[in-house]
Scaffold this motif. Structure first.
Motif, PDB file in Angstrom:
ATOM      1  N   ASN A 261      15.165   5.153   6.646  1.00 53.70           N
ATOM      2  CA  ASN A 261      14.080   5.986   5.827  1.00 53.70           C
ATOM      3  C   ASN A 261      14.714   6.679   4.708  1.00 53.70           C
ATOM      4  O   ASN A 261      13.799   7.104   3.616  1.00 53.70           O
ATOM      5  N   ALA A 262      16.127   6.732   4.594  1.00 51.32           N
ATOM      6  CA  ALA A 262      16.586   7.138   3.104  1.00 51.32           C
ATOM      7  C   ALA A 262      16.236   6.266   2.112  1.00 51.32           C
ATOM      8  O   ALA A 262      16.083   6.710   1.088  1.00 51.32           O
ATOM      9  N   VAL A 263      16.397   5.050   2.580  1.00 49.38           N
ATOM     10  CA  VAL A 263      15.689   3.938   1.625  1.00 49.38           C
ATOM     11  C   VAL A 263      14.265   3.764   1.528  1.00 49.38           C
ATOM     12  O   VAL A 263      13.618   3.838   0.523  1.00 49.38           O
ATOM     13  N   THR A 264      13.861   3.329   2.706  1.00 49.52           N
ATOM     14  CA  THR A 264      12.211   2.858   2.909  1.00 49.52           C
ATOM     15  C   THR A 264      11.268   3.887   2.548  1.00 49.52           C
ATOM     16  O   THR A 264      10.312   3.573   1.716  1.00 49.52           O
ATOM     17  N   ASP A 265      11.660   5.195   2.564  1.00 52.26           N
ATOM     18  CA  ASP A 265      10.499   6.233   2.317  1.00 52.26           C
ATOM     19  C   ASP A 265      10.681   6.450   0.808  1.00 52.26           C
ATOM     20  O   ASP A 265       9.677   7.084   0.259  1.00 52.26           O
ATOM     21  N   VAL A 266      11.608   6.328   0.185  1.00 50.06           N
ATOM     22  CA  VAL A 266      11.885   6.546  -1.110  1.00 50.06           C
ATOM     23  C   VAL A 266      11.497   5.450  -2.152  1.00 50.06           C
ATOM     24  O   VAL A 266      10.909   5.377  -3.289  1.00 50.06           O
ATOM     25  N   VAL A 267      11.718   4.111  -1.701  1.00 50.39           N
ATOM     26  CA  VAL A 267      11.406   2.877  -2.433  1.00 50.39           C
ATOM     27  C   VAL A 267      10.049   2.221  -1.800  1.00 50.39           C
ATOM     28  O   VAL A 267       9.921   1.086  -2.588  1.00 50.39           O
ATOM     29  N   GLY A 268       9.780   2.520  -0.832  1.00 43.84           N
ATOM     30  CA  GLY A 268       8.539   1.959  -0.258  1.00 43.84           C
ATOM     31  C   GLY A 268       7.347   1.633  -1.080  1.00 43.84           C
ATOM     32  O   GLY A 268       6.683   0.528  -1.123  1.00 43.84           O
ATOM     33  N   GLU A 269       7.136   2.756  -2.068  1.00 41.91           N
ATOM     34  CA  GLU A 269       6.217   2.680  -2.758  1.00 41.91           C
ATOM     35  C   GLU A 269       6.278   1.713  -4.029  1.00 41.91           C
ATOM     36  O   GLU A 269       5.237   1.370  -4.658  1.00 41.91           O
ATOM     37  N   LEU A 270       7.373   1.118  -4.368  1.00 37.50           N
ATOM     38  CA  LEU A 270       7.372   0.147  -5.219  1.00 37.50           C
ATOM     39  C   LEU A 270       6.910  -1.076  -4.965  1.00 37.50           C
ATOM     40  O   LEU A 270       6.870  -2.113  -5.938  1.00 37.50           O
TER      41      LEU A 270
ATOM     42  N   SER B 227       0.695  -1.157  -0.040  1.00 33.17           N
ATOM     43  CA  SER B 227      -0.042   0.051   0.043  1.00 33.17           C
ATOM     44  C   SER B 227       1.070   1.236  -0.014  1.00 33.17           C
ATOM     45  O   SER B 227       0.434   2.225   0.628  1.00 33.17           O
ATOM     46  N   GLY B 228       2.060   1.223  -0.616  1.00 30.85           N
ATOM     47  CA  GLY B 228       2.678   2.522  -0.822  1.00 30.85           C
ATOM     48  C   GLY B 228       3.633   2.741   0.078  1.00 30.85           C
ATOM     49  O   GLY B 228       4.383   3.684   0.273  1.00 30.85           O
ATOM     50  N   ARG B 229       3.773   1.781   1.348  1.00 35.05           N
ATOM     51  CA  ARG B 229       4.652   1.981   2.428  1.00 35.05           C
ATOM     52  C   ARG B 229       5.536   0.975   2.989  1.00 35.05           C
ATOM     53  O   ARG B 229       4.961  -0.229   2.637  1.00 35.05           O
ATOM     54  N   ALA B 230       6.712   1.123   3.599  1.00 32.21           N
ATOM     55  CA  ALA B 230       7.319   0.032   4.100  1.00 32.21           C
ATOM     56  C   ALA B 230       7.065  -0.208   5.369  1.00 32.21           C
ATOM     57  O   ALA B 230       6.896   0.920   6.226  1.00 32.21           O
ATOM     58  N   VAL B 231       6.858  -1.564   5.902  1.00 31.69           N
ATOM     59  CA  VAL B 231       6.147  -1.958   7.432  1.00 31.69           C
ATOM     60  C   VAL B 231       7.411  -2.782   7.876  1.00 31.69           C
ATOM     61  O   VAL B 231       7.640  -3.754   7.109  1.00 31.69           O
ATOM     62  N   LYS B 232       8.112  -2.452   9.016  1.00 26.75           N
ATOM     63  CA  LYS B 232       9.041  -3.445   9.425  1.00 26.75           C
ATOM     64  C   LYS B 232       8.434  -4.854   9.679  1.00 26.75           C
ATOM     65  O   LYS B 232       7.541  -4.921  10.184  1.00 26.75           O
TER      66      LYS B 232
END
Length: 362
Positions: free
Chosen positions: A314-323, A214-219
Protein backbone atom coordinates in the motif's frame (compact mmCIF):
# COMPACT_ATOMS: atom_id res chain seq x y z
CA UNK A 1 14.19 10.40 -29.24
CA UNK A 2 16.32 9.32 -26.30
CA UNK A 3 19.64 8.22 -27.76
CA UNK A 4 20.75 4.62 -27.55
CA UNK A 5 24.52 4.11 -27.23
CA UNK A 6 26.41 1.83 -29.59
CA UNK A 7 26.57 -1.77 -28.44
CA UNK A 8 29.93 -3.18 -27.44
CA UNK A 9 31.59 -6.45 -28.40
CA UNK A 10 34.64 -8.45 -27.35
CA UNK A 11 37.72 -6.38 -28.01
CA UNK A 12 36.08 -3.18 -26.75
CA UNK A 13 37.18 -1.33 -23.63
CA UNK A 14 35.11 -1.07 -20.45
CA UNK A 15 35.96 1.66 -17.97
CA UNK A 16 35.48 0.97 -14.26
CA UNK A 17 35.13 4.08 -12.12
CA UNK A 18 33.89 4.73 -8.57
CA UNK A 19 31.51 7.70 -8.49
CA UNK A 20 30.22 6.43 -5.14
CA UNK A 21 31.37 3.28 -3.32
CA UNK A 22 34.32 1.29 -4.64
CA UNK A 23 36.32 -1.89 -4.01
CA UNK A 24 38.75 -0.34 -1.56
CA UNK A 25 37.96 -2.91 1.14
CA UNK A 26 37.07 -6.59 1.41
CA UNK A 27 35.14 -8.47 0.20
CA UNK A 28 34.64 -6.00 -2.65
CA UNK A 29 38.33 -5.84 -3.54
CA UNK A 30 38.53 -9.59 -4.13
CA UNK A 31 35.18 -9.53 -5.95
CA UNK A 32 36.41 -6.77 -8.23
CA UNK A 33 39.50 -8.67 -9.38
CA UNK A 34 37.47 -11.81 -10.01
CA UNK A 35 34.87 -9.86 -12.01
CA UNK A 36 37.63 -8.13 -13.96
CA UNK A 37 39.17 -11.50 -14.82
CA UNK A 38 35.84 -12.83 -16.10
CA UNK A 39 35.30 -9.84 -18.37
CA UNK A 40 38.87 -10.08 -19.64
CA UNK A 41 38.31 -13.77 -20.38
CA UNK A 42 35.39 -12.60 -22.54
CA UNK A 43 38.02 -10.52 -24.41
CA UNK A 44 37.12 -7.11 -22.97
CA UNK A 45 39.83 -4.61 -22.10
CA UNK A 46 39.40 -3.14 -18.63
CA UNK A 47 40.41 0.47 -17.99
CA UNK A 48 40.66 1.14 -14.26
CA UNK A 49 39.97 4.55 -12.82
CA UNK A 50 42.19 6.01 -10.13
CA UNK A 51 39.11 6.32 -7.89
CA UNK A 52 38.73 2.55 -7.56
CA UNK A 53 40.95 1.97 -4.56
CA UNK A 54 40.90 5.39 -2.98
CA UNK A 55 39.59 5.52 0.56
CA UNK A 56 39.73 9.19 1.49
CA UNK A 57 36.09 10.17 1.01
CA UNK A 58 33.23 10.58 3.45
CA UNK A 59 30.48 8.14 2.54
CA UNK A 60 32.04 7.55 -0.89
CA UNK A 61 35.45 6.39 -2.11
CA UNK A 62 36.98 9.81 -2.60
CA UNK A 63 36.29 13.53 -2.91
CA UNK A 64 33.07 14.06 -4.95
CA UNK A 65 34.85 16.51 -7.25
CA UNK A 66 37.53 13.95 -8.03
CA UNK A 67 34.92 11.22 -8.57
CA UNK A 68 32.87 13.47 -10.88
CA UNK A 69 35.92 14.52 -12.90
CA UNK A 70 36.86 10.91 -13.55
CA UNK A 71 33.27 9.97 -14.41
CA UNK A 72 33.02 12.81 -16.93
CA UNK A 73 36.44 11.95 -18.33
CA UNK A 74 35.53 8.28 -18.79
CA UNK A 75 32.24 9.20 -20.43
CA UNK A 76 33.93 11.51 -22.94
CA UNK A 77 37.09 9.46 -23.64
CA UNK A 78 37.18 7.85 -27.07
CA UNK A 79 39.11 4.83 -25.77
CA UNK A 80 36.37 3.91 -23.28
CA UNK A 81 33.49 2.15 -25.04
CA UNK A 82 31.26 1.56 -22.00
CA UNK A 83 31.30 2.19 -18.25
CA UNK A 84 30.46 -0.15 -15.39
CA UNK A 85 30.19 1.46 -11.99
CA UNK A 86 32.47 0.14 -9.26
CA UNK A 87 29.60 0.00 -6.77
CA UNK A 88 26.46 1.44 -5.27
CA UNK A 89 26.71 3.41 -2.06
CA UNK A 90 25.15 6.34 -0.26
CA UNK A 91 26.34 9.78 -1.37
CA UNK A 92 26.68 9.81 -5.14
CA UNK A 93 24.32 12.79 -5.03
CA UNK A 94 27.35 14.81 -3.95
CA UNK A 95 29.29 13.53 -6.96
CA UNK A 96 26.65 14.65 -9.47
CA UNK A 97 26.81 18.16 -8.03
CA UNK A 98 29.95 18.35 -10.17
CA UNK A 99 28.59 16.54 -13.26
CA UNK A 100 27.59 18.67 -16.26
CA UNK A 101 24.71 16.72 -17.79
CA UNK A 102 24.11 19.46 -20.36
CA UNK A 103 27.56 18.86 -21.81
CA UNK A 104 26.81 15.13 -22.10
CA UNK A 105 24.12 15.95 -24.66
CA UNK A 106 26.85 16.57 -27.22
CA UNK A 107 29.13 13.72 -26.14
CA UNK A 108 29.03 10.43 -28.01
CA UNK A 109 26.53 8.26 -26.08
CA UNK A 110 27.96 5.23 -24.30
CA UNK A 111 26.47 2.60 -22.06
CA UNK A 112 26.63 3.18 -18.32
CA UNK A 113 25.79 0.18 -16.12
CA UNK A 114 25.04 0.31 -12.40
CA UNK A 115 22.19 0.40 -9.91
CA UNK A 116 21.15 1.68 -6.49
CA UNK A 117 23.12 4.91 -5.79
CA UNK A 118 23.94 5.03 -9.52
CA UNK A 119 20.37 6.22 -10.03
CA UNK A 120 21.91 9.62 -9.31
CA UNK A 121 23.69 9.43 -12.69
CA UNK A 122 21.38 7.25 -14.80
CA UNK A 123 18.18 9.19 -14.11
CA UNK A 124 19.47 12.63 -15.19
CA UNK A 125 21.45 10.96 -17.98
CA UNK A 126 18.06 9.96 -19.41
CA UNK A 127 15.94 12.95 -18.42
CA UNK A 128 18.47 15.75 -18.99
CA UNK A 129 21.12 14.46 -21.40
CA UNK A 130 18.65 12.29 -23.33
CA UNK A 131 20.77 9.10 -23.31
CA UNK A 132 19.74 5.59 -22.29
CA UNK A 133 21.45 3.88 -19.34
CA UNK A 134 21.29 0.37 -17.91
CA UNK A 135 20.00 -0.18 -14.39
CA UNK A 136 21.79 -3.38 -13.52
CA UNK A 137 24.70 -4.95 -11.64
CA UNK A 138 27.79 -3.00 -10.64
CA UNK A 139 31.18 -4.59 -11.27
CA UNK A 140 31.16 -6.77 -8.13
CA UNK A 141 27.97 -8.43 -9.36
CA UNK A 142 29.99 -10.17 -12.05
CA UNK A 143 32.24 -11.92 -9.52
CA UNK A 144 29.72 -14.68 -8.81
CA UNK A 145 29.08 -17.65 -11.05
CA UNK A 146 27.39 -16.24 -14.13
CA UNK A 147 23.79 -17.29 -14.51
CA UNK A 148 20.97 -15.86 -16.60
CA UNK A 149 20.83 -12.48 -14.77
CA UNK A 150 24.53 -11.79 -15.43
CA UNK A 151 24.28 -12.99 -19.02
CA UNK A 152 21.22 -10.75 -19.46
CA UNK A 153 23.18 -7.70 -18.30
CA UNK A 154 26.00 -8.39 -20.76
CA UNK A 155 23.50 -9.07 -23.55
CA UNK A 156 22.13 -5.56 -23.10
CA UNK A 157 25.62 -4.11 -23.42
CA UNK A 158 26.22 -6.24 -26.51
CA UNK A 159 22.75 -5.84 -28.03
CA UNK A 160 22.23 -9.56 -28.48
CA UNK A 161 18.86 -9.87 -26.72
CA UNK A 162 15.68 -7.78 -26.81
CA UNK A 163 13.22 -9.82 -24.73
CA UNK A 164 13.68 -10.46 -21.01
CA UNK A 165 11.63 -12.52 -18.58
CA UNK A 166 11.53 -12.57 -14.81
CA UNK A 167 13.25 -15.34 -12.90
CA UNK A 168 11.43 -18.15 -11.13
CA UNK A 169 13.07 -17.88 -7.70
CA UNK A 170 14.72 -15.24 -5.55
CA UNK A 171 16.99 -14.91 -2.55
CA UNK A 172 14.92 -13.83 0.43
CA UNK A 173 17.49 -12.02 2.61
CA UNK A 174 15.34 -12.32 5.72
CA UNK A 175 15.17 -16.09 5.44
CA UNK A 176 18.96 -16.13 5.03
CA UNK A 177 19.34 -13.95 8.14
CA UNK A 178 17.33 -16.46 10.17
CA UNK A 179 19.50 -19.30 8.87
CA UNK A 180 22.73 -17.42 9.54
CA UNK A 181 21.68 -16.42 13.07
CA UNK A 182 21.84 -20.08 14.02
CA UNK A 183 25.45 -20.35 12.85
CA UNK A 184 28.54 -19.18 14.67
CA UNK A 185 30.10 -16.22 12.86
CA UNK A 186 33.73 -16.83 11.96
CA UNK A 187 36.28 -14.48 10.35
CA UNK A 188 36.39 -14.87 6.58
CA UNK A 189 39.67 -15.30 4.72
CA UNK A 190 38.81 -13.65 1.42
CA UNK A 191 42.06 -14.81 -0.17
CA UNK A 192 40.60 -18.32 -0.22
CA UNK A 193 36.89 -17.48 -0.31
CA UNK A 194 34.96 -18.90 -3.27
CA UNK A 195 32.84 -16.15 -4.82
CA UNK A 196 32.28 -18.16 -8.00
CA UNK A 197 29.03 -19.73 -6.83
CA UNK A 198 25.41 -19.41 -8.02
CA UNK A 199 22.61 -17.64 -6.16
CA UNK A 200 21.34 -19.41 -3.05
CA UNK A 201 17.69 -19.32 -4.06
CA UNK A 202 15.33 -19.93 -1.16
CA UNK A 203 11.95 -18.54 -2.25
CA UNK A 204 9.58 -18.88 -5.17
CA UNK A 205 8.95 -15.62 -7.01
CA UNK A 206 5.37 -14.36 -6.71
CA UNK A 207 4.19 -11.30 -8.61
CA UNK A 208 1.35 -9.24 -7.18
CA UNK A 209 -0.39 -7.10 -9.78
CA UNK A 210 -3.09 -4.47 -9.48
CA UNK A 211 -5.64 -2.98 -11.84
CA UNK A 212 -6.44 0.61 -10.95
CA UNK A 213 -9.96 1.81 -11.59
CA UNK A 214 -12.26 4.38 -9.97
CA UNK A 215 -9.38 5.83 -8.00
CA UNK A 216 -8.26 2.65 -6.27
CA UNK A 217 -6.03 -0.35 -6.87
CA UNK A 218 -7.63 -3.80 -6.98
CA UNK A 219 -5.52 -6.94 -6.88
CA UNK A 220 -5.60 -8.79 -10.20
CA UNK A 221 -6.26 -12.52 -10.35
CA UNK A 222 -3.71 -14.95 -11.73
CA UNK A 223 -5.38 -15.13 -15.15
CA UNK A 224 -5.49 -11.39 -15.77
CA UNK A 225 -2.95 -10.19 -18.31
CA UNK A 226 -1.53 -6.74 -17.71
CA UNK A 227 0.00 -4.90 -20.65
CA UNK A 228 1.71 -1.53 -20.83
CA UNK A 229 3.84 0.24 -23.42
CA UNK A 230 6.08 3.25 -23.00
CA UNK A 231 9.50 4.54 -22.02
CA UNK A 232 11.10 2.78 -19.06
CA UNK A 233 12.21 5.22 -16.38
CA UNK A 234 13.10 5.09 -12.70
CA UNK A 235 15.59 3.42 -10.39
CA UNK A 236 16.04 3.48 -6.62
CA UNK A 237 13.27 5.42 -4.85
CA UNK A 238 15.64 6.39 -2.01
CA UNK A 239 17.60 8.42 -4.56
CA UNK A 240 14.77 9.60 -6.79
CA UNK A 241 12.74 11.20 -4.02
CA UNK A 242 15.88 13.05 -2.96
CA UNK A 243 16.23 14.54 -6.47
CA UNK A 244 12.73 16.03 -6.49
CA UNK A 245 12.89 19.82 -6.77
CA UNK A 246 16.64 19.99 -7.33
CA UNK A 247 18.32 21.18 -10.53
CA UNK A 248 18.54 17.50 -11.50
CA UNK A 249 14.74 17.29 -11.58
CA UNK A 250 13.81 17.80 -15.24
CA UNK A 251 10.57 15.83 -15.09
CA UNK A 252 8.27 18.70 -16.06
CA UNK A 253 10.11 19.15 -19.35
CA UNK A 254 10.51 15.40 -19.81
CA UNK A 255 6.76 14.88 -19.36
CA UNK A 256 6.04 17.53 -21.97
CA UNK A 257 8.09 15.59 -24.50
CA UNK A 258 7.30 11.99 -23.61
CA UNK A 259 3.68 11.06 -22.92
CA UNK A 260 3.88 7.34 -22.09
CA UNK A 261 6.16 6.39 -19.22
CA UNK A 262 6.50 3.05 -17.44
CA UNK A 263 7.99 3.68 -14.01
CA UNK A 264 10.43 0.96 -12.90
CA UNK A 265 11.04 1.50 -9.20
CA UNK A 266 12.60 -0.26 -6.22
CA UNK A 267 13.80 0.75 -2.77
CA UNK A 268 16.75 -0.01 -0.53
CA UNK A 269 16.82 1.51 2.96
CA UNK A 270 13.27 2.88 3.13
CA UNK A 271 10.85 1.55 5.74
CA UNK A 272 7.22 1.05 4.68
CA UNK A 273 6.43 4.51 6.05
CA UNK A 274 9.35 6.36 4.44
CA UNK A 275 8.74 4.40 1.22
CA UNK A 276 5.15 5.60 1.16
CA UNK A 277 6.21 9.20 1.82
CA UNK A 278 8.78 9.04 -0.98
CA UNK A 279 6.24 7.76 -3.52
CA UNK A 280 3.84 10.51 -2.42
CA UNK A 281 6.61 13.09 -2.86
CA UNK A 282 7.22 11.99 -6.44
CA UNK A 283 3.51 11.94 -7.25
CA UNK A 284 2.90 15.42 -5.82
CA UNK A 285 5.86 16.75 -7.81
CA UNK A 286 4.06 15.66 -10.97
CA UNK A 287 6.56 12.97 -11.89
CA UNK A 288 3.85 10.37 -12.51
CA UNK A 289 1.58 12.60 -14.63
CA UNK A 290 2.28 10.53 -17.77
CA UNK A 291 2.50 7.14 -16.10
CA UNK A 292 1.22 4.27 -18.24
CA UNK A 293 2.11 1.74 -15.59
CA UNK A 294 4.43 0.78 -12.74
CA UNK A 295 6.86 -2.12 -12.38
CA UNK A 296 7.90 -2.26 -8.73
CA UNK A 297 10.78 -4.37 -7.48
CA UNK A 298 11.03 -6.11 -4.12
CA UNK A 299 12.12 -3.43 -1.59
CA UNK A 300 15.08 -4.51 0.53
CA UNK A 301 14.22 -3.07 3.94
CA UNK A 302 10.43 -2.82 3.61
CA UNK A 303 9.88 -6.27 2.09
CA UNK A 304 7.01 -7.95 3.92
CA UNK A 305 7.29 -5.43 6.77
CA UNK A 306 4.39 -3.51 8.36
CA UNK A 307 4.28 -0.22 10.26
CA UNK A 308 0.97 1.04 11.65
CA UNK A 309 -0.89 -0.52 8.73
CA UNK A 310 1.60 0.61 6.08
CA UNK A 311 3.36 -2.11 4.11
CA UNK A 312 5.38 -2.28 0.91
CA UNK A 313 2.23 -2.86 -1.14
CA UNK A 314 0.00 0.00 0.00
CA UNK A 315 3.05 2.28 0.13
CA UNK A 316 2.64 2.23 -3.65
CA UNK A 317 -0.97 1.28 -4.41
CA UNK A 318 -2.67 3.73 -2.04
CA UNK A 319 -0.58 6.59 -3.41
CA UNK A 320 -0.60 5.95 -7.18
CA UNK A 321 -3.79 3.91 -7.50
CA UNK A 322 -5.76 7.05 -8.28
CA UNK A 323 -3.71 7.53 -11.45
CA UNK A 324 -5.48 4.62 -13.15
CA UNK A 325 -2.29 2.91 -14.36
CA UNK A 326 -1.65 -0.82 -13.72
CA UNK A 327 0.90 -1.83 -11.10
CA UNK A 328 3.12 -4.93 -11.14
CA UNK A 329 4.79 -5.55 -7.77
CA UNK A 330 7.52 -7.81 -6.40
CA UNK A 331 9.25 -7.87 -9.78
CA UNK A 332 12.87 -8.98 -10.16
CA UNK A 333 14.29 -5.47 -10.05
CA UNK A 334 16.67 -4.03 -7.49
CA UNK A 335 18.39 -5.03 -4.28
CA UNK A 336 16.89 -8.47 -3.67
CA UNK A 337 18.56 -10.91 -6.08
CA UNK A 338 18.22 -11.74 -8.85
CA UNK A 339 17.54 -8.60 -10.87
CA UNK A 340 16.46 -8.10 -14.45
CA UNK A 341 18.73 -5.42 -15.95
CA UNK A 342 16.59 -2.59 -17.33
CA UNK A 343 17.41 -0.07 -20.05
CA UNK A 344 16.17 3.21 -18.64
CA UNK A 345 15.03 5.55 -21.39
CA UNK A 346 14.18 2.73 -23.82
CA UNK A 347 10.77 2.05 -25.31
CA UNK A 348 9.33 -1.31 -24.34
CA UNK A 349 6.25 -3.45 -24.04
CA UNK A 350 5.75 -4.93 -20.57
CA UNK A 351 3.42 -7.86 -19.98
CA UNK A 352 2.54 -9.72 -16.80
CA UNK A 353 0.26 -12.67 -16.19
CA UNK A 354 0.31 -14.50 -12.90
CA UNK A 355 3.97 -14.78 -11.89
CA UNK A 356 5.33 -14.26 -15.40
CA UNK A 357 6.83 -10.92 -16.39
CA UNK A 358 8.20 -10.02 -19.82
CA UNK A 359 9.96 -6.89 -21.02
CA UNK A 360 10.25 -6.58 -24.79
CA UNK A 361 12.28 -3.70 -26.18
CA UNK A 362 10.98 -1.98 -29.29
Amino acid sequence: MIKRPDYIKPGCSIGITAPSFGPSSEPYRSMYFLAKKKLEERDYKIIEGETLFKNDGIGINTDPKVAAAELMDFYKRSDVDAIISAGGGELMNETITNVDFESLKSAKPKWYLGYSDNTNFIFPLVTIAGVQGIYGPCISGFAKKWELPEEDAVSLLEGTKTEFSGYGQFVNPFTKQEENSEKQEEPVDYSTYNFDVPYEYNSEKVLTSFICESGRAVKADANTEIQMSGILLGGCVDVLANLVGTRFDNMKEFNKKYKDIIWVLEACDLTPMSYRRAIWNMREAGWFDNAKGFVIGRPLTAFNKEMMGADHYNAVTDVVGELGAPIIMDADVGHIDPMIPVVMGAEANVTARGNELEIKYL
